[in-house]
Write a protein that holds these residues in place. Sequence first.
Motif, PDB file in Angstrom:
ATOM      1  N   GLU A   1     -26.520   3.783  -3.500  1.00  8.27           N
ATOM      2  CA  GLU A   1     -27.695   3.237  -3.469  1.00  8.27           C
ATOM      3  C   GLU A   1     -28.537   3.014  -4.761  1.00  8.27           C
ATOM      4  O   GLU A   1     -29.062   1.885  -5.211  1.00  8.27           O
TER       5      GLU A   1
ATOM      6  N   GLY B   1     -27.785  -0.257  -7.295  1.00  8.41           N
ATOM      7  CA  GLY B   1     -27.871  -1.578  -6.357  1.00  8.41           C
ATOM      8  C   GLY B   1     -28.006  -2.615  -7.264  1.00  8.41           C
ATOM      9  O   GLY B   1     -27.457  -3.744  -6.773  1.00  8.41           O
TER      10      GLY B   1
ATOM     11  N   ARG C   1     -24.679  -4.293  -7.048  1.00  7.81           N
ATOM     12  CA  ARG C   1     -24.254  -5.061  -6.098  1.00  7.81           C
ATOM     13  C   ARG C   1     -24.746  -6.385  -6.560  1.00  7.81           C
ATOM     14  O   ARG C   1     -24.304  -7.451  -5.796  1.00  7.81           O
ATOM     15  N   GLN C   2     -26.044  -6.534  -6.751  1.00 11.20           N
ATOM     16  CA  GLN C   2     -26.836  -7.671  -6.788  1.00 11.20           C
ATOM     17  C   GLN C   2     -26.111  -8.561  -7.975  1.00 11.20           C
ATOM     18  O   GLN C   2     -26.004  -9.836  -7.804  1.00 11.20           O
TER      19      GLN C   2
ATOM     20  N   ASP D   1     -19.124  -3.261  -3.105  1.00  9.37           N
ATOM     21  CA  ASP D   1     -20.128  -2.677  -2.506  1.00  9.37           C
ATOM     22  C   ASP D   1     -20.069  -1.605  -1.802  1.00  9.37           C
ATOM     23  O   ASP D   1     -21.083  -0.572  -1.889  1.00  9.37           O
TER      24      ASP D   1
END
Length: 209
Positions: A43, A46, A49-50, A38
């Motif tokens: 950004e 993302g 990350r998910q 992470d």
Amino acid sequence: MSENSFYVLLGPDGSGKSSVMGELKRRLPDFRFASTDDMFVDEEHGLIRQLRAHVEQDVLPRLGQDYSFDFLVSLLQTAVVYLRDRTSPAGGQESLIMDSYYYKILAKCRLGGMEDNPLFSWWRSFPQPRAVIYLDASPESAWLRLRSGRGVNPLESTDTRSGHLGFGTYQKKLKKLMLEEVRHLPLVTIEEQPSTVSAADRVMEVLAA
């Protein structure tokens, strides 16, 4: 970014790669850093990350029950391609340090019994780094660094119920396969260091050389 213009930081689970990369990022503002961790995912990505969170929280605890290893590999493929895409130049910054690349994921897939998946041949055709820096750590130290195995998953241990024994057995096998996957590349091994700072110092020496 052309072939051989980036470095891969490789090592077993719990070797401290993310911490070392964080220290290197502080010291090397002109370098880019690529990882699915992470702290290194921008950004705009993302989704990565998910995906990682869902794999860790939903898939791995039920691997072999509700989810097959084939299904897991299909999800890991997304992470592998994401890392490959990071080898392209961005903003004129050509220097890149990458966490594990596809080597560790591929070794773990092989440990899971997946030897002949056609995806693996594609992964092995990806751009190769200038060198691999192997950050070594004993299974005992790694176990402690992972809070005595708290949260260890089926991709880190031969048997998550067997404590440090299953973890140690898995990590030894993982190291063998990771080194096998990078045997065609220049390899520098950094023996276990007493701190993140000293490990980053050794990596800096390799980069300078």
